[in-house]
Design an enzyme around this catalytic site. Structure first.
Site, mmCIF file in Angstrom:
data_model
loop_
_atom_site.group_PDB
_atom_site.id
_atom_site.type_symbol
_atom_site.label_atom_id
_atom_site.label_comp_id
_atom_site.label_asym_id
_atom_site.label_seq_id
_atom_site.Cartn_x
_atom_site.Cartn_y
_atom_site.Cartn_z
ATOM 1 N N CYS A 132 0.956 -1.253 -0.007
ATOM 2 C CA CYS A 132 -0.023 0.009 0.090
ATOM 3 C C CYS A 132 0.761 1.357 0.056
ATOM 4 C CB CYS A 132 -1.046 0.159 1.429
ATOM 5 S SG CYS A 132 -2.101 1.336 1.083
ATOM 6 N N GLY A 178 0.827 8.831 0.785
ATOM 7 C CA GLY A 178 1.318 7.492 0.526
ATOM 8 C C GLY A 178 1.122 6.887 -0.950
#
Lengths: 238, 741
Positions: free
Chosen positions: B404, B716
């Site tokens: 992720c 992210g």
């Protein structure tokens, strides 16, 4: 002694070599028509002990590596040369260099000379190429700035010179050539940098209730700045 | 034959990819000058991809859906970008960008996703799932009323209870190194060995898991066979190694539509094969780059069918094909290879892109040439992120991968139970309102006294009560996660991905918090300024009058930063007090993806001066516009958050204008390297880097056609700016840009 600190910027990467912090000291003898920090003209802000300021600067040491450090700017930092001198001792102990970003429009007294002597380098504003414009747009003459430049040459201090290019005033090659002619003979000058006039500081005039002499003026176009910078670089060959 | 010239070691006796890499990789300390551009073939294939991407965009974000086939390894025949031209083959369905339905995690979700794009789910699928329990059904059978309420008011949000959890990374390299025959044989031996144990619940579940894994391992062999490849044996050259590994990943994304499907840490592994081919005279730099380019094209084509609500949380249709580069070995050698450079080079050959989510594992001792190239790529493309290998290596060794955005796990040896996040700013408001939600007015937590409105809040009183409610929240959160992951294992188990792990991997349960900066500033306001609550007609506190100055997180001011540190440490300790499903280790992240906008919408006014509905800052970022002392002060504040209690990652996004960073490109590159080194040497964990102008984003919002591939880093991961909703575009534009005046 305490210094008058207007503000602190932790990342001022273009104000000297490496990663730099900038300390803006308040108080300035000039009243430049295009000033984007009129809020630093008068001595004010936070009265700060050298120890406290250096402690803050030292927080950024991990970023400095070989070249980075702190740049004293303003206002006119050399108006508080004694304070900088005290900071300089502490900075030296902490292994941090400092640079000075000045108009050069101060008397070269003992404190100023010591501060310049120990600086890693100096950024000197050459606001105009003649005394008349200097007086008209900054309120003071060119004399002290030239004396400072001569002094920097005599002590062999690395110097960057900066000029703000204002539309309608000095935004032509002919104008820029007057500056390059003036600078050409100085071997201490390692870089000549043109800055585009911008309007981002206009709101401060309104906030301060000070008349803005350049109100209504447009920012300098990026491509004009780029062209003039290339022109200057060619003339100076640095 | 396949292992010719490889140095033998422990990896030859047992599955140990890390040992193979360390014995055989060639470190590279030079610069980027060896790299090559794209070939004519790549140009042709990529042109086709570009056409499809434009069509997909014009079509509202989804090009094509097959509502009649459930996504799995063998439900679609082979697909190609251009048949005969693809060097690395394999697509999720029979056509590029065509999406299949995947109802295993939630049937209703699949129906809604089809409907959102004008499709009706196939009758055969409906019939099949009539008699099948999905993960979502399982979860809701067990959820308590309190869990449902916490979910409804948005104090727990983004829970993987209606969609697949993701964040599991198969060690796809094993397929290339060992071949499937050996892996299947080993797993059968595992089953035999574990079958000797007493048949308690854990053993029975594990044995069933293994059998499910074996079934899909065999299916993977058949799937590869459809493309004419025999993956029963190890790969014998670079093209096969990349292909075998990609088949594993492809099988995983056919089977699972988890939130994040990351590919792991593959560059040094692939480099070994490329290097051998080059030494044997079978490959040159141009063809090596071509292979990497083609793999990256495949990664850019991975799609899942999502609902519009899902996109609210995770904007830009991300898959998080996170690909981790570089890092160091535990004995101090850089793991930078030429193939790390080749991966980065794809951002020039194929243009900037959100996927794969290229993640540089930064270490102080990485070679300068590599650091500079990374910085250059950041400045030119805004497509990569950085995570601190010096910090992660201590806990995760030298063969971990990022899943992720910021979640580290030992490749093939650890898996993660993904846990969305808890809105801590709302927990503060709940504290002040005696357990009631400030928007709905419902009693969520145990009833307590509502704080008085006619006098300023007293810090110590607020803090004491906050601790009680945060502890209650932590317990509810862990228990909710336990329900979710029990059911996910039961009804939507990741058979193929788990078959590419050790048979009994360590499990991590990754919790998350949102609203850290809002909470820290709010507590600081209560402590250092005067905060008086304002009540509405229901008698609930819905606003605050905040008078006076207070220190704010993001200015390297310990008074505020220590509050932020305390919050993360306290909440992590509270989480650890409740037992997890399958003995998973508790971890915590400060990461919001793009859901900081949604969390803000669901949260009333806060004592820091943020008004009801306004977005939070993303991840661990300080609130927009409150970092008054510039970029490094902001970085220093975030660097103080302690990774030991946030081992699932601390996300920070940094946007700076090029002019602020340096006068010219060389200078910018050098200064960005210094910023990264200076931030990470302070044990900071993560940094997204954007080097661009606010004006450019405004222009892109108004004229999207002029910026088809404008990529920016958000929390992210990276997104194509055009794929964000207007809401999120505005939020990104309003974020603190560090610029010089």
């Amino acid at each position: 002694m305490k210094g008058y600190v207007h503000s602190f910027e932790s990342l001022a990467a273009v104000d000297g070599l490496g990663i730099r912090c900038a300390v803006f000291l308040s108080g300035c003898p000039l009243r430049c028509a295009y000033c984007h920090n009129p809020d630093t003209w008068n001595r004010g802000g936070v009265e700060t002990e050298p120890e406290l300021l250096v402690k803050k600067i030292a927080r950024y040491k991990p970023y400095f590596k070989a070249d980075g450090g702190v740049t004293f700017s303003g206002g006119e930092p050399l108006c508080q040369a004694e304070f900088i001198r005290e900071c300089a001792l502490l900075l030296e102990n902490a292994g941090i260099n400092y640079a000075i970003d000045t108009s050069g429009a101060v008397a070269l007294d003992e404190n100023v000379k010591a501060v310049l002597e120990n600086a890693q380098m100096v950024i000197l504003d050459l606001k105009f190429a003649d005394n008349e414009s200097y007086e008209k747009y900054t309120g003071v003459g060119i004399k002290r700035t030239l004396e400072t430049l001569n002094h920097l040459e005599s002590i062999g201090k690395d110097t960057w010179i900066r000029t703000v290019v204002v539309p309608g005033i000095n935004d032509s090659e002919a104008e820029i050539q007057r500056y390059t002619e003036l600078i050409k003979g100085f071997s201490c000058v390692k870089r000549y940098e043109l800055l585009g006039f911008h309007t981002m500081g206009f709101f401060k005039y309104e906030k301060l209730g000070v008349e803005n002499p350049f109100k209504g003026k447009q920012a300098l176009e990026d491509d004009v700045l780029k062209r003039l910078q290339e022109f200057a670089d060619n003339k100076l060959n640095i | 034959m396949e292992w010719r010239k490889f140095k033998k070691g422990n990896w030859t006796n047992t599955i140990d990819v890390s040992d193979f890499i360390k014995l055989n990789y060639t470190p590279y300390c030079g610069d980027a000058s060896f790299l090559r551009g794209k070939t004519k073939r790549t140009e042709r294939v990529f042109e086709r991809v570009q056409e499809l991407l434009i069509k997909e965009n014009e079509n509202g974000g989804v090009l094509n859906v097959d509502p009649n086939h459930v996504s799995s390894l063998l439900t679609f025949g082979p697909g190609y970008v251009i048949e005969g031209e693809d060097l690395i083959v394999g697509l999720q369905t029979d056509e590029p960008l065509k999406r299949a339905v995947n109802p295993f995690a939630g049937y209703r979700n699949a129906v809604q996703a089809c409907k959102a794009y004008g499709y009706e789910i196939g009758e055969n699928v409906t019939n099949e799932f009539k008699y099948r329990t999905t993960h979502n059904t399982g979860v809701f059978r067990v959820y308590t009323d309190t869990m449902k309420k916490a979910r409804h008011v948005g104090i727990l949000t983004g829970l993987p209870d209606a969609y697949a959890r993701g964040r599991i990374i198969g060690d796809y390299r094993r397929i290339a190194l060992y071949g499937m025959d050996y892996l299947i044989e080993q797993r059968q031996l595992d089953k035999k060995r574990i079958g000797e144990r007493d048949m308690d619940e854990d053993t029975i579940r594990l044995l069933e898991d293994i059998e499910r894994q074996l079934e899909f391992m065999k299916q993977l062999v058949v799937m590869a066979g459809q493309y004419g490849c025999d993956i029963t044996r190890p790969a014998s050259n670079a093209q096969e190694a990349i292909q075998w590994l990609y088949f594993g990943y492809l099988g995983a994304v056919k089977e699972q539509n988890g939130a994040a499907n990351s590919i792991g840490r593959i560059s040094a592994f692939i480099d070994i094969y490329i290097q051998r081919d080059i030494e044997e005279g079978n490959l040159d730099e141009v063809s090596a780059q071509e292979l990497v380019d083609d793999l990256i094209i495949k990664m850019r084509l991975v799609r899942h069918l999502r609902t519009p609500e899902y996109n609210e949380l995770f904007a830009g249709d991300p898959v998080w094909v996170t690909c981790s580069l570089a890092g160091m070995t535990e004995d101090g050698k850089p793991m930078v290879t030429k193939t790390c450079f080749r991966f980065l080079q794809t951002l020039y050959n194929l243009g900037p892109s959100a996927e794969p989510n290229i993640t540089v594992l930064w270490a102080q001792d990485l070679p300068e040439g590599f650091k500079k190239f990374c910085a250059k790529v950041s400045i030119d493309t805004d497509s990569i992120q950085y995570e601190n290998d010096d910090v992660m290596r201590k806990d995760f060794g030298d063969d971990y991968s990022i899943a992720c955005c910021v979640s580290a796990m030992k490749t093939g040896k650890q898996m993660q139970f993904f846990g969305a996040r808890c809105n801590l700013a709302k927990v503060l408001l709940m504290t002040l309102n005696g357990g009631k939600d400030e928007i709905y007015g419902e009693q969520i937590a145990p009833e307590g006294e509502v704080f008085a409105a006619d006098k300023p809040l007293v810090y110590e009183e607020v803090l004491e009560r906050f601790k009680t409610y945060a502890a209650w929240m932590a317990k509810l959160y862990v228990n909710t996660m336990n329900v979710i992951h029990y059911m996910h294992d039961r009804y939507a188990y990741e058979r193929l991905m788990m078959s590419l792990h050790d048979v009994e991997p360590e499990r991590l349960m990754a919790f998350g918090i949102s609203g850290l900066s809002v909470l820290a500033d709010s507590l600081s306001a209560i402590k250092y300024a005067k905060v008086t609550p304002v009540k509405d007609e229901r008698g609930l506190i819905v606003d605050f009058v905040t008078e006076g100055e207070f220190p704010k997180y993001g200015n390297d001011d310990d008074r505020a930063d220590e509050i932020a540190q305390w919050i993360t440490e306290f909440f992590y300790d509270e989480l650890c007090k409740t037992k997890t499903y399958r003995g998973a280790k508790h971890t915590l992240s400060i990461l919001t993806i793009t859901s900081n906008v949604v969390y803000g919408k669901k949260t009333g006014s806060t004592p820091d001066g943020r008004k009801a509905g306004e977005p939070f800052a993303p991840g661990a970022n300080p609130m927009h516009g409150r970092d008054a002392e510039g970029a490094l002060a902001s970085l220093n504040s975030v660097a103080k958050l302690c990774y030991d209690c946030c081992q699932d990652g601390i996300s920070n996004t940094f946007s700076i204008t090029p002019e602020t960073l340096g006068h010219n490109e060389d200078e910018r590159v050098e200064k960005l390297v210094d910023v990264l080194d200076g931030y990470f040497v302070q044990h900071a964990h993560h940094l997204n880097v954007n080097v661009l102008n606010r004006q450019k984003l405004i222009d892109a919002m108004n004229n999207p056609a002029l910026y088809p591939s404008l990529t920016i880093r958000v929390s992210g991961y990276a997104v194509n700016f055009n794929k964000l909703t207007k809401d999120k575009q505005l939020e990104v534009i309003s974020r603190t840009f560090h610029e010089k005046m």
